[in-house]
Design an enzyme around this catalytic site. Structure first.
Site, PDB file in Angstrom:
ATOM      1  N   LYS A  83       0.860  -1.187   0.000  1.00 62.26           N
ATOM      2  CA  LYS A  83       0.000   0.000   0.000  1.00 62.26           C
ATOM      3  C   LYS A  83       0.896   1.237   0.000  1.00 62.26           C
ATOM      4  O   LYS A  83       1.812   1.345   0.833  1.00 62.26           O
ATOM      5  CB  LYS A  83      -0.831  -0.026   1.277  1.00 62.26           C
TER       6      LYS A  83
HETATM    7  O1  G3P Z   1      -7.548   1.351   5.937  1.00 67.06           O
HETATM    8  C1  G3P Z   1      -7.860   2.627   5.550  1.00 67.06           C
HETATM    9  C2  G3P Z   1      -9.244   3.127   5.926  1.00 67.06           C
HETATM   10  O2  G3P Z   1     -10.195   2.122   5.806  1.00 67.06           O
HETATM   11  C3  G3P Z   1      -9.298   3.930   7.192  1.00 67.06           C
HETATM   12  O3  G3P Z   1     -10.580   4.093   7.703  1.00 67.06           O
HETATM   13  O4  G3P Z   1     -12.118   4.657   9.572  1.00 67.06           O
HETATM   14  O5  G3P Z   1      -9.697   5.349   9.694  1.00 67.06           O
HETATM   15  O6  G3P Z   1     -11.260   6.471   8.117  1.00 67.06           O
HETATM   16  P1  G3P Z   1     -10.923   5.216   8.826  1.00 67.06           P
END
Ligand code: G3P
Length: 217
Positions: A83
């Site tokens: 990533k």
């Molecule tokens: O893995 C990346 C993403 O899904 C992060 O989510 O909830 O931290 O905005 P969030």
């Protein structure tokens, strides 16, 4: 639509893998930091449990550093998808890693142009963050519709991986829009399972059955 879980927690992954519904895992530095311990060991274990794509993110911010780190992460297990963040350095690193045969997930995507540029850099996945767009008063799912349309128009092989999912409505909308993958926190997957009428219905079926059995004796 493939289902990934967005976590670095081995217990959550083990439980979901046991259900037979899990296609892959996404992690990020925040999620792995939360788990503590040796992140390489955790990633190796996640790969063993899921036997599907497992995103592991670089923390370098320059192209050379991302490539070096990406090669190292890819060496942990063949299931690893590297990533990289959507920056100019990230796009360059994506192109370089992809040309070596490494699958790359370009993350922190917040616009359709970013997704299009990542696809041109031969990303295997792009990760638009829908919840974080909702958080600032935009409609995150509109971005998914735009990206799916663009990728369909040009038959890009890059998969749309809906990230930053906050609720089952995001999951339903992603599926209706034809996203390739949705990565969902374990708590939201739990919500996707639940419906009060299922619980009430089952309780009633079992009660009726027991009553009928009791009447026979
Ligand atoms: O893995 C990346 C993403 O899904 C992060 O989510 O909830 O931290 O905005 P969030």
């Amino acid at each position: 639509m493939k289902l990934f879980v967005d976590t670095g927690n081995l217990k959550e992954i083990e439980a979901l893998a046991a259900l037979g519904i899990l296609d892959g895992v996404t992690t990020n530095p925040s999620l792995l930091a939360k788990e503590g311990g040796d992140s390489r060991r955790i990633l190796r274990e996640i790969c063993r449990l899921v036997q599907g794509p497992v995103s592991a993110e670089v923390v370098a911010t320059d192209t050379a550093g991302m490539i070096r780190e990406g090669r190292d992460l890819a060496g942990i297990d063949p299931h690893i998808v590297v990533k990289v963040p959507f920056t100019k350095d990230g796009v360059k690193a994506c192109k370089a890693l992809a040309s070596e045969g490494t699958r790359v997930n370009v993350t922190l995507v917040f616009s359709a142009t970013q997704a299009w540029l990542a696809a041109k850099a031969r990303a295997s996945y792009v990760s638009p963050f829908v919840g974080r767009l909702d958080d600032i008063g935009a409609t995150g799912m509109n971005l998914i519709r735009e990206i799916v349309d663009i990728f369909d128009n040009f038959e890009f092989p890059t998969q749309v991986l809906v990230a930053s999912v906050r609720n089952p409505v995001h999951v339903v909308e992603a599926a209706r829009m034809g996203a390739d993958v949705v990565t969902v926190p374990a708590a939201v997957i739990e919500q996707c399972f639940k419906h009060p009428l299922t619980d009430i219905g089952l309780e009633r079926f079992l009660k009726d059955w027991e009553k009928a059995q009791a009447a026979k004796v």
